[in-house]
Design a protein around this motif. Structure first.
Motif, PDB file in Angstrom:
ATOM      1  N   VAL A 289       0.865  -1.180   0.000  1.00 10.19           N
ATOM      2  CA  VAL A 289       0.000   0.000   0.000  1.00 10.19           C
ATOM      3  C   VAL A 289       0.901   1.229   0.000  1.00 10.19           C
ATOM      4  O   VAL A 289       1.828   1.349   0.816  1.00 10.19           O
ATOM      5  CB  VAL A 289      -0.948   0.007   1.215  1.00 10.19           C
ATOM      6  CG1 VAL A 289      -1.795   1.271   1.219  1.00 10.19           C
ATOM      7  CG2 VAL A 289      -1.829  -1.242   1.199  1.00 10.19           C
ATOM      8  N   HIS A 290       0.652   2.107  -0.959  1.00 10.88           N
ATOM      9  CA  HIS A 290       1.439   3.333  -1.134  1.00 10.88           C
ATOM     10  C   HIS A 290       1.277   4.249   0.087  1.00 10.88           C
ATOM     11  O   HIS A 290       0.187   4.282   0.685  1.00 10.88           O
ATOM     12  CB  HIS A 290       0.926   4.056  -2.396  1.00 10.88           C
ATOM     13  CG  HIS A 290       1.848   5.103  -2.919  1.00 10.88           C
ATOM     14  ND1 HIS A 290       1.934   6.354  -2.350  1.00 10.88           N
ATOM     15  CD2 HIS A 290       2.722   5.080  -3.953  1.00 10.88           C
ATOM     16  CE1 HIS A 290       2.832   7.061  -3.029  1.00 10.88           C
ATOM     17  NE2 HIS A 290       3.315   6.311  -4.005  1.00 10.88           N
ATOM     18  N   PRO A 291       2.333   4.981   0.449  1.00 13.06           N
ATOM     19  CA  PRO A 291       2.204   5.900   1.596  1.00 13.06           C
ATOM     20  C   PRO A 291       1.028   6.881   1.470  1.00 13.06           C
ATOM     21  O   PRO A 291       0.446   7.274   2.483  1.00 13.06           O
ATOM     22  CB  PRO A 291       3.550   6.642   1.627  1.00 13.06           C
ATOM     23  CG  PRO A 291       4.285   6.260   0.384  1.00 13.06           C
ATOM     24  CD  PRO A 291       3.713   4.967  -0.072  1.00 13.06           C
ATOM     25  N   HIS A 292       0.661   7.232   0.236  1.00 10.59           N
ATOM     26  CA  HIS A 292      -0.495   8.120   0.046  1.00 10.59           C
ATOM     27  C   HIS A 292      -1.750   7.570   0.730  1.00 10.59           C
ATOM     28  O   HIS A 292      -2.596   8.327   1.193  1.00 10.59           O
ATOM     29  CB  HIS A 292      -0.835   8.275  -1.442  1.00 10.59           C
ATOM     30  CG  HIS A 292       0.138   9.103  -2.210  1.00 10.59           C
ATOM     31  ND1 HIS A 292       1.021   9.977  -1.627  1.00 10.59           N
ATOM     32  CD2 HIS A 292       0.353   9.198  -3.550  1.00 10.59           C
ATOM     33  CE1 HIS A 292       1.737  10.565  -2.564  1.00 10.59           C
ATOM     34  NE2 HIS A 292       1.363  10.116  -3.739  1.00 10.59           N
ATOM     35  N   ASP A 293      -1.881   6.219   0.713  1.00  4.13           N
ATOM     36  CA  ASP A 293      -3.102   5.579   1.216  1.00  4.13           C
ATOM     37  C   ASP A 293      -2.951   5.040   2.633  1.00  4.13           C
ATOM     38  O   ASP A 293      -3.782   4.250   3.088  1.00  4.13           O
ATOM     39  CB  ASP A 293      -3.508   4.433   0.279  1.00  4.13           C
ATOM     40  CG  ASP A 293      -3.970   4.962  -1.074  1.00  4.13           C
ATOM     41  OD1 ASP A 293      -4.574   6.048  -1.090  1.00  4.13           O
ATOM     42  OD2 ASP A 293      -3.718   4.305  -2.098  1.00  4.13           O
ATOM     43  N   ALA A 294      -1.910   5.479   3.317  1.00  4.73           N
ATOM     44  CA  ALA A 294      -1.631   4.930   4.654  1.00  4.73           C
ATOM     45  C   ALA A 294      -2.829   5.077   5.591  1.00  4.73           C
ATOM     46  O   ALA A 294      -3.082   4.214   6.427  1.00  4.73           O
ATOM     47  CB  ALA A 294      -0.412   5.627   5.245  1.00  4.73           C
ATOM     48  N   LYS A 295      -3.585   6.148   5.424  1.00  2.35           N
ATOM     49  CA  LYS A 295      -4.705   6.412   6.335  1.00  2.35           C
ATOM     50  C   LYS A 295      -5.824   5.370   6.226  1.00  2.35           C
ATOM     51  O   LYS A 295      -6.624   5.231   7.128  1.00  2.35           O
ATOM     52  CB  LYS A 295      -5.270   7.813   6.108  1.00  2.35           C
ATOM     53  CG  LYS A 295      -5.763   8.083   4.700  1.00  2.35           C
ATOM     54  CD  LYS A 295      -6.336   9.497   4.601  1.00  2.35           C
ATOM     55  CE  LYS A 295      -6.762   9.849   3.194  1.00  2.35           C
ATOM     56  NZ  LYS A 295      -5.630  10.120   2.291  1.00  2.35           N
ATOM     57  N   THR A 296      -5.848   4.616   5.122  1.00  2.58           N
ATOM     58  CA  THR A 296      -6.936   3.652   4.909  1.00  2.58           C
ATOM     59  C   THR A 296      -6.607   2.254   5.447  1.00  2.58           C
ATOM     60  O   THR A 296      -7.454   1.373   5.419  1.00  2.58           O
ATOM     61  CB  THR A 296      -7.227   3.490   3.399  1.00  2.58           C
ATOM     62  OG1 THR A 296      -6.084   2.861   2.785  1.00  2.58           O
ATOM     63  CG2 THR A 296      -7.481   4.829   2.724  1.00  2.58           C
ATOM     64  N   VAL A 297      -5.366   2.070   5.900  1.00  2.00           N
ATOM     65  CA  VAL A 297      -4.897   0.712   6.204  1.00  2.00           C
ATOM     66  C   VAL A 297      -5.367   0.220   7.573  1.00  2.00           C
ATOM     67  O   VAL A 297      -5.291   0.935   8.567  1.00  2.00           O
ATOM     68  CB  VAL A 297      -3.354   0.663   6.125  1.00  2.00           C
ATOM     69  CG1 VAL A 297      -2.807  -0.642   6.682  1.00  2.00           C
ATOM     70  CG2 VAL A 297      -2.920   0.852   4.672  1.00  2.00           C
ATOM     71  N   THR A 298      -5.862  -1.020   7.585  1.00  2.00           N
ATOM     72  CA  THR A 298      -6.241  -1.681   8.838  1.00  2.00           C
ATOM     73  C   THR A 298      -5.403  -2.951   8.992  1.00  2.00           C
ATOM     74  O   THR A 298      -4.643  -3.299   8.084  1.00  2.00           O
ATOM     75  CB  THR A 298      -7.721  -2.099   8.797  1.00  2.00           C
ATOM     76  OG1 THR A 298      -7.882  -3.087   7.766  1.00  2.00           O
ATOM     77  CG2 THR A 298      -8.630  -0.912   8.512  1.00  2.00           C
ATOM     78  N   ALA A 299      -5.579  -3.635  10.107  1.00  2.00           N
ATOM     79  CA  ALA A 299      -4.859  -4.897  10.330  1.00  2.00           C
ATOM     80  C   ALA A 299      -5.224  -5.907   9.240  1.00  2.00           C
ATOM     81  O   ALA A 299      -4.373  -6.680   8.778  1.00  2.00           O
ATOM     82  CB  ALA A 299      -5.194  -5.452  11.707  1.00  2.00           C
ATOM     83  N   ASP A 300      -6.480  -5.871   8.798  1.00  2.00           N
ATOM     84  CA  ASP A 300      -6.922  -6.791   7.740  1.00  2.00           C
ATOM     85  C   ASP A 300      -6.201  -6.526   6.423  1.00  2.00           C
ATOM     86  O   ASP A 300      -5.897  -7.457   5.677  1.00  2.00           O
ATOM     87  CB  ASP A 300      -8.438  -6.658   7.516  1.00  2.00           C
ATOM     88  CG  ASP A 300      -9.227  -7.471   8.533  1.00  2.00           C
ATOM     89  OD1 ASP A 300      -8.595  -8.280   9.255  1.00  2.00           O
ATOM     90  OD2 ASP A 300     -10.457  -7.288   8.610  1.00  2.00           O
ATOM     91  N   THR A 301      -5.959  -5.234   6.118  1.00  2.00           N
ATOM     92  CA  THR A 301      -5.247  -4.886   4.876  1.00  2.00           C
ATOM     93  C   THR A 301      -3.881  -5.566   4.856  1.00  2.00           C
ATOM     94  O   THR A 301      -3.472  -6.131   3.839  1.00  2.00           O
ATOM     95  CB  THR A 301      -5.024  -3.359   4.777  1.00  2.00           C
ATOM     96  OG1 THR A 301      -6.189  -2.675   5.230  1.00  2.00           O
ATOM     97  CG2 THR A 301      -4.675  -2.930   3.374  1.00  2.00           C
ATOM     98  N   LEU A 302      -3.193  -5.509   5.976  1.00  2.00           N
ATOM     99  CA  LEU A 302      -1.839  -6.080   6.036  1.00  2.00           C
ATOM    100  C   LEU A 302      -1.885  -7.604   6.005  1.00  2.00           C
ATOM    101  O   LEU A 302      -1.006  -8.242   5.426  1.00  2.00           O
ATOM    102  CB  LEU A 302      -1.095  -5.582   7.285  1.00  2.00           C
ATOM    103  CG  LEU A 302      -0.737  -4.094   7.282  1.00  2.00           C
ATOM    104  CD1 LEU A 302       0.068  -3.728   8.513  1.00  2.00           C
ATOM    105  CD2 LEU A 302       0.051  -3.710   6.024  1.00  2.00           C
ATOM    106  N   LYS A 303      -2.915  -8.162   6.601  1.00  2.00           N
ATOM    107  CA  LYS A 303      -3.071  -9.626   6.593  1.00  2.00           C
ATOM    108  C   LYS A 303      -3.274 -10.116   5.157  1.00  2.00           C
ATOM    109  O   LYS A 303      -2.654 -11.081   4.713  1.00  2.00           O
ATOM    110  CB  LYS A 303      -4.285  -9.991   7.459  1.00  2.00           C
ATOM    111  CG  LYS A 303      -4.403 -11.463   7.759  1.00  2.00           C
ATOM    112  CD  LYS A 303      -5.415 -11.700   8.884  1.00  2.00           C
ATOM    113  CE  LYS A 303      -5.844 -13.163   8.901  1.00  2.00           C
ATOM    114  NZ  LYS A 303      -7.122 -13.396   8.195  1.00  2.00           N
TER     115      LYS A 303
END
Ligand SMILES: [Zn+2]
Ligand SMILES: [Zn+2]
Length: 257
Positions: free
Chosen positions: A63-77
């Protein structure tokens, strides 16, 4: 001649719809390998699907740093799972962008550290996006990047001094067509200090067509030959030798056959 576009966004608008022709033109120009880079969960999935369709095409996911605000634990999983696909050769692009500031710095730092952890666990190299955040990027790499398979600063726009700092850490540096731009004297000086064993090229298409094709609105992998010719001259090398050397570097970095 055999070149690899080590950072392109072939799933983006302007390229995805015409992908067969884009790839045919690329091969015709001698750019015969591609690392297509995802920037969000949707683009990551598309990048992997596309890489599955073409020989010598690989994907990087993050995930690009631009979209960091949208990231959850599920995104990383989900990212961690997708990154285990056989065609995924890197985690990226990840890093810090303090130029656009689309996400809070704190969110960007947390995401960068989280994605470095995934890269470490899966023993994948990392494509770093760094804009106006050099010192903090180096600091986070120092704290969370130990044990990562490799690190490349993509679309490098830093100074000669910064290039030396990056090289001292054992990292790699990738240049775009920006080095061909009239006002990019700083980038050209940086090219000169990066040895071919650590140097890669990319288009970062669909953005930033190189000279003399700068007017072409949608950049594409075929145009990387202009950047290669230009960079070879800066390195005072024959284009064929330069291409062979950086292709060896790129294959080694990403672990390509
Ligand atoms: Zn980038
Ligand atoms: Zn990019």
């Amino acid at each position: 001649m055999e070149l690899i576009d080590t950072h392109c966004h072939l799933t983006f608008d302007g390229l995805a719809g015409d992908i067969e022709a884009v790839i045919a033109r690329s091969k015709g120009a001698g750019v015969t390998g591609w690392v297509t880079v995802g920037t969000d969960p949707d683009q990551n999935r598309k990048a992997v699907e596309l890489a599955d369709r073409f020989e010598n095409m690989y994907a990087a996911v993050a995930v690009h740093p631009h979209d960091a605000k949208t990231v959850t634990a599920d995104t990383l999983k989900e990212l961690r799972e997708l990154a285990q696909h056989t065609k995924v050769v890197a985690i990226g692009e990840t890093g810090l962008d303090y130029h656009y500031n689309y996400s809070q710095h704190e969110d960007q730092r947390r995401l960068f550290a989280g994605q470095l952890t995934i890269a470490k666990e899966l023993y994948l190299p990392v494509i770093v996006h760094c804009r106006e955040a050099f010192d903090e990027t180096m600091e986070i790499l120092g704290r969370h990047g130990r044990g990562v398979k490799g690190v490349v600063f993509h679309c490098f726009s830093g100074s000669t001094e910064q290039a030396k700092v990056v090289l001292d850490e054992g990292f790699y540096i990738s240049f775009t067509g920006v080095v061909t731009f009239k006002n990019a004297e700083v980038s050209r000086e940086a090219v000169k200090v990066v040895p071919v064993e650590r140097l890669m090229l990319e288009t970062d298409c669909p953005y930033m067509s190189p000279e003399p094709m700068r007017k072409q609105k949608i950049n594409e992998p075929a145009l990387m030959v202009h950047t290669a010719r230009f960079a070879a001259e800066l390195k005072e090398m024959e284009l064929a030798d330069f291409s062979q050397d950086i292709t060896t570097t790129s294959k080694g970095f990403f672990g390509l056959p």
